[in-house]
Design a protein around this motif. Structure first.
Motif, PDB file in Angstrom:
ATOM      1  N   ASP A 133      80.852  -6.965  85.480  1.00  5.75           N
ATOM      2  CA  ASP A 133      81.125  -7.094  83.873  1.00  5.75           C
ATOM      3  C   ASP A 133      81.944  -8.237  83.715  1.00  5.75           C
ATOM      4  O   ASP A 133      82.922  -8.118  83.017  1.00  5.75           O
ATOM      5  N   GLU A 155      69.419   2.632  90.447  1.00  9.16           N
ATOM      6  CA  GLU A 155      69.118   3.394  89.853  1.00  9.16           C
ATOM      7  C   GLU A 155      70.178   2.792  88.787  1.00  9.16           C
ATOM      8  O   GLU A 155      70.260   2.868  87.512  1.00  9.16           O
ATOM      9  N   SER A 174      79.955  -3.912  91.971  1.00  7.90           N
ATOM     10  CA  SER A 174      79.542  -3.186  90.644  1.00  7.90           C
ATOM     11  C   SER A 174      80.234  -2.573  89.610  1.00  7.90           C
ATOM     12  O   SER A 174      81.862  -2.564  90.391  1.00  7.90           O
ATOM     13  N   TYR A 223      74.130   6.064  81.675  1.00  3.66           N
ATOM     14  CA  TYR A 223      74.569   6.200  83.320  1.00  3.66           C
ATOM     15  C   TYR A 223      76.214   6.045  83.463  1.00  3.66           C
ATOM     16  O   TYR A 223      76.761   6.780  84.120  1.00  3.66           O
ATOM     17  N   GLU A 244      76.836  -5.216  81.053  1.00  9.81           N
ATOM     18  CA  GLU A 244      74.873  -5.390  80.131  1.00  9.81           C
ATOM     19  C   GLU A 244      74.545  -4.378  81.849  1.00  9.81           C
ATOM     20  O   GLU A 244      73.107  -4.473  81.361  1.00  9.81           O
ATOM     21  N   ASP A 245      74.770  -4.870  83.058  1.00 10.83           N
ATOM     22  CA  ASP A 245      74.260  -4.268  83.993  1.00 10.83           C
ATOM     23  C   ASP A 245      75.349  -3.331  84.879  1.00 10.83           C
ATOM     24  O   ASP A 245      76.387  -4.212  85.581  1.00 10.83           O
ATOM     25  N   SER A 254      74.944  -2.740  87.960  1.00  9.74           N
ATOM     26  CA  SER A 254      75.224  -2.530  89.506  1.00  9.74           C
ATOM     27  C   SER A 254      75.942  -3.805  89.504  1.00  9.74           C
ATOM     28  O   SER A 254      76.387  -4.087  90.862  1.00  9.74           O
ATOM     29  N   THR A 255      76.588  -4.503  88.572  1.00  3.53           N
ATOM     30  CA  THR A 255      77.178  -6.127  89.052  1.00  3.53           C
ATOM     31  C   THR A 255      78.309  -6.058  88.034  1.00  3.53           C
ATOM     32  O   THR A 255      78.652  -4.994  87.347  1.00  3.53           O
ATOM     33  N   ARG A 288      70.872  -0.819  88.855  1.00  7.00           N
ATOM     34  CA  ARG A 288      69.677  -1.950  88.081  1.00  7.00           C
ATOM     35  C   ARG A 288      69.742  -1.858  86.242  1.00  7.00           C
ATOM     36  O   ARG A 288      68.774  -0.826  85.755  1.00  7.00           O
ATOM     37  N   GLN A 289      70.135  -2.589  85.889  1.00  7.29           N
ATOM     38  CA  GLN A 289      69.852  -2.820  84.200  1.00  7.29           C
ATOM     39  C   GLN A 289      70.244  -2.127  83.598  1.00  7.29           C
ATOM     40  O   GLN A 289      69.671  -2.507  82.394  1.00  7.29           O
ATOM     41  N   GLN A 290      71.516  -1.389  83.740  1.00  3.34           N
ATOM     42  CA  GLN A 290      71.288  -0.530  82.629  1.00  3.34           C
ATOM     43  C   GLN A 290      72.767  -0.340  82.506  1.00  3.34           C
ATOM     44  O   GLN A 290      74.474  -1.182  82.846  1.00  3.34           O
ATOM     45  N   PRO A 291      72.767  -0.718  80.882  1.00  7.14           N
ATOM     46  CA  PRO A 291      74.253  -0.816  79.677  1.00  7.14           C
ATOM     47  C   PRO A 291      75.365  -0.036  80.284  1.00  7.14           C
ATOM     48  O   PRO A 291      74.769   1.407  79.133  1.00  7.14           O
TER      49      PRO A 291
END
Length: 240
Positions: A131, A115, A194, A24, A125-126, A128-129, A117-120
């Motif tokens: 860093d 999409e 994000s 992503y 690490e994610d 969607s939130t 979410r949980q994508q490093p």
């Protein structure tokens, strides 16, 4: 318009790229490139407008000096100069303003994009939130208790971009300072957002630097000056 941009431009491109790419971070980079190519005519016009204003700056300074505290007369003389040179004083700002809806569309798109979410990506690490690279032992009002690296990179690159534009721009006083205050405000606002969003803005700034360097190579200031001088002569001949 932001929701329309997301619905008909950003989301379809994002979904198209998803079919072929699983990383992503790379999808976001490609999204930036697509948007930048789409906006290239506006960026070129904006740079051209600022280059014209920069060439007029010595004459504008003389007008200010000549009129002293007489602001009304100074403004009249400035408008006359713009008219003679065939320059729109807002030509550098308008294209930038037209790009704003896309920047704001991203502001709405990334925080709700499931999409991500949980994508490093890289140290995030994610996407969607936020860093976080450092957790602070205390909370800073309006900022939070962590430091987001993508937000810091975005802020630093925006300040450099503002400084670069100020070299071209004829803007003085509070407006000039405002250009530096805004990135700092966004640093506070986006620290809890994000990581995908701040990464998008950061990459967008990097691409803008490259774009401006390329445009600069194609913009012949001597040629612009000659066109402006020619316009001035015709105006004076017409007026006389």
């Amino acid at each position: 318009p932001m929701l329309w941009i997301n619905k008909f431009v950003i989301i379809p491109i994002f979904q198209f790229l998803q079919n072929y790419i699983s990383n992503y971070g790379i999808i976001i980079i490609l999204l930036v490139l697509f948007v930048k190519i789409l906006l290239l005519p506006l960026s070129y016009k904006s740079y051209l407008g600022m280059a014209k204003m920069k060439l007029l700056k010595p004459e504008l300074d003389l007008i200010k000096e000549k009129n002293g505290d007489n602001m009304t007369q100074a403004q009249q003389d400035q408008m006359k100069l713009y008219q003679q040179a065939g320059v729109n004083p807002f030509s550098g700002c308008i294209p930038l303003l037209l790009q704003m809806p896309i920047l704001f569309a991203m502001f709405y798109f990334f925080p709700v994009s499931i999409e991500l979410r949980q994508q490093p990506f890289l140290w995030a690490e994610d996407l969607s939130t936020y860093d976080s690279i450092v957790n602070l032992p205390f909370a800073i009002p309006f900022y939070g208790s962590h430091v987001s690296l993508f937000v810091l990179l975005m802020t630093a690159s925006t300040i450099v971009y503002t400084w670069q534009n100020n070299q071209l721009s004829t803007v003085e006083g509070p407006m000039k300072t405002m250009g530096y205050i805004m990135p700092v405000i966004f640093m506070f606002v986006l620290n809890n957002f994000s990581a995908g969003l701040s990464f998008y803005y950061f990459v967008s700034n990097l691409v803008t630097f490259a774009q401006q360097a390329i445009i600069k190579r194609f913009v012949d200031e001597d040629k612009i000056k000659a066109v402006m001088e020619d316009h001035k002569k015709k105006m004076l001949a017409g007026g006389g």
